[in-house]
Structure formats: C-alpha cells, structure tokens
Design an enzyme around this catalytic site. Sequence first.
Site, PDB file in Angstrom:
ATOM      1  N   SER A  45      18.337  -1.807  -5.548  1.00 23.79           N
ATOM      2  CA  SER A  45      17.404  -0.744  -5.152  1.00 23.79           C
ATOM      3  C   SER A  45      15.965  -1.125  -5.496  1.00 23.79           C
ATOM      4  CB  SER A  45      17.768   0.587  -5.824  1.00 23.79           C
ATOM      5  OG  SER A  45      17.146   1.661  -5.159  1.00 23.79           O
TER       6      SER A  45
ATOM      7  N   SER B  80      15.482   6.977  -2.598  1.00 18.80           N
ATOM      8  CA  SER B  80      15.876   5.589  -2.315  1.00 18.80           C
ATOM      9  C   SER B  80      16.966   5.453  -1.258  1.00 18.80           C
ATOM     10  CB  SER B  80      16.336   4.905  -3.602  1.00 18.80           C
ATOM     11  OG  SER B  80      15.227   4.521  -4.384  1.00 18.80           O
TER      12      SER B  80
ATOM     13  N   LYS C  66      16.222   3.325   1.747  1.00 15.84           N
ATOM     14  CA  LYS C  66      16.435   1.876   1.826  1.00 15.84           C
ATOM     15  C   LYS C  66      17.563   1.484   2.766  1.00 15.84           C
ATOM     16  CE  LYS C  66      14.263   1.389  -2.640  1.00 15.84           C
ATOM     17  NZ  LYS C  66      14.417   1.649  -4.065  1.00 15.84           N
TER      18      LYS C  66
END
Length: 383
Positions: A122, A57, A60
């Site tokens: 997230s 993640s 991102k």
Amino acid sequence: MLPKAKIFSAMLATALIVSGARAQIMDTPASHAVIMDHATGTILFSKDGAEPMIPASMTKMMTAYLVFELIDRGEISLTDRLTVSEDAWRRGGFPSGTSTMGLAPGDTPTVEELLHGVIIMSGNDACMVLAEGISGSEEAFARRMTALAHELGLNSANFKNATGLEAVGHVISAEDLAKLAKLTIDNYPQYYEWYDMPSYTWRDYTQANRNPLLEIPGADGLKTGHLDESGYGLTGSAIRDGIRRTIVINGLESKAARAQEGERMMRMAFQSYDLKVITPESVVLPEVKVWLGERSTVPVSLASQMTIAGHKAVLEKAKTEIVLDNALEAPIKEGDTVGKLVVTIDGQPPVEAPIVAEAGVKKLGFFGRAVEGLSQMISGGNG
C-alpha cells in the site's frame, strides 16, 4: 395434481428471489457495504452502496488497474524502470509517516516492483512514482484514472490522486469498487494473484499485506483503506466450492472492527445468500389467452434466462405473475414477445423478463370473428 401455473409459482416462490432485489435482512455497523456475486455481478446486499464515499487506499485498486491496462496496450512494460523523485519520497516515503514502500530519491524500481509496492505494501510513494513516470504528474494520472473508470461504467468515481490520501471530491461508491474488483479478477488474473501475497520486501524493508481476510479459507484479495475522515474500509473477495463473492465495507471504527466485520460479511455472503439461474427450458408457464385467433390460447416461454438471487430468509416471499401489455389478439407469430414475467417481493422493485409465443396463431376468418363477437356480446364482453 396442481396446474402448471401453480407448480411454477410454488416452485419459484419457495426457492427464489429475483436478481437485483436487495432484501435488507441483515445490517452492518459499516457506513457503506456491499455483497456482490462475482459470476453475475449481482448486488446481493447493499447499504448505501451506490452512494459515493471516500475510499482511502482502496483507491489503489484503480491505480493498479490503470497500469495493468497500459501494460496491456503496450504503453509501458513490467521491466521499465522509473525514477523516484524527491517529491514522491517526501510525500509518500518514510518522511510522510504514511503507508510506504520505503523508496528513496533516485531509486529506479521496475514497474513490476512498484505494482507490488502498491498492491501488497500500500505504498503511497509507489503510486506517486508510477503516476509521475507514466503521466508526468499525479494530477494528470488521476484524471486518466477517472476517465478509465467512467469507460468501465464506474460512474461514481472521481479521483484526485493515485494514493487515496485526503483530497476534496475524491470518491467512488462501494458498488463500483466491487465492480472494479470483478474487472481486475476477470481481465487480469495474472496480476490479481499479487493481491494474495502475504508480504513484500523492497531492499531491507518488509511490509505485511494488511488484508485481514487472507486468514480465512478461499480469500485471495483485495485491498484495505483508512483515513480519519473515512474510517476503516476493505474490499475483499473469496471463492468457495467454485462460487466467488466480493464484499466492500467502509466506515468502521478500528482495524479490529474491520477484521471482524469483514470476516462476518464474507461468511454471510456464502451462507445467507443464494443465487440460481432459471433457463427457459427449466420452467413451464401457463398458456396465454388469445383473442380472435384460430386457437384460444398460445403456449409461452421465457425469452432468456433469469438470474435469481437474494437472502435465503426472504426467498419464500417471492411472487410471480404474467403481465400482458394489452389483450393478446391474433395473428401471432412464433417468437413474438407477448408479455412479461414479473417477479416481486414486498418492499422491493419488481424485476421483469419478456415472454414469447412458442407457436403461431392465425386470425379467425370473418365467420369465426362474427361467432366470437356474438359470444362476447352474450357473455357481457368479459372474455
């Protein structure tokens, strides 16, 4: 009194290690790790930092950065509304069992709300909605992410999606994540503030910021990541006494290990590493021998400032020397590059900075050259 050359060498050797020298004094259980000085972009510590890795993640950060760029270019605005597709809900919402913003099919959140969902929550669904709304598909958006990353000099990046979920070939290096953090902070401070928010609520669903570093003084970003195949990762940044440092770690075995190692690495970033800037005015170099000139030596100085950084435990090992490409022969013009200053430490690549003449030196006339040649013959040519 020590000669000027000795004074300079002693000062540098006891205080400095050159920029880019990465003394591996400490280690980390992370499979990949980086400490970067923000102001200069100098990598202070690296463990496989240039090797492409699975970012999970932490991807991102690039998803958000591309949206920031598109807002800046006027292609989209914070108030634009995008519709949540059933596919984005199914693959990134509650049914997916992954990190989510809690969107539902048919919802029309604004771009600003979606960015909060990406950065703080997230949310995989938020990433997908942005990707589909901007580029038509997540795959097309990921290609734009990769293209922009390469434009920014993040050449290790290869993005297959906007979320960081499992995908073959989806990689970026820890060093490039640190550089991306710097670009975010420097270019979009108005949006970077969102990385420091403790939580965000979409309708009745609240998600706390997962960044464990936000609990320590001065920390204000950025992003965690986790997949079974990548382990637990973190890109974090903090500022203390006007100095900002950024860390990237990946490959930790648990959330607790990530929190513990993130805090330790950030503490080391400030306590165990030093960085200085040496300007041409701050050092005195010894004069350099000139062959066949009206004067036998010429004063020299650094052509530009040097950024000096490294682990404090190895600063005393730094060595300096002036290196000339060839014997320096008149005539010489003021400002000519006459050699380089080389700073080295055992086991590290040398770093060089050009040195220039501070004065011009005219060539000897015929009689002077004859006398100099005779002198060299008598001395065996060792002048």
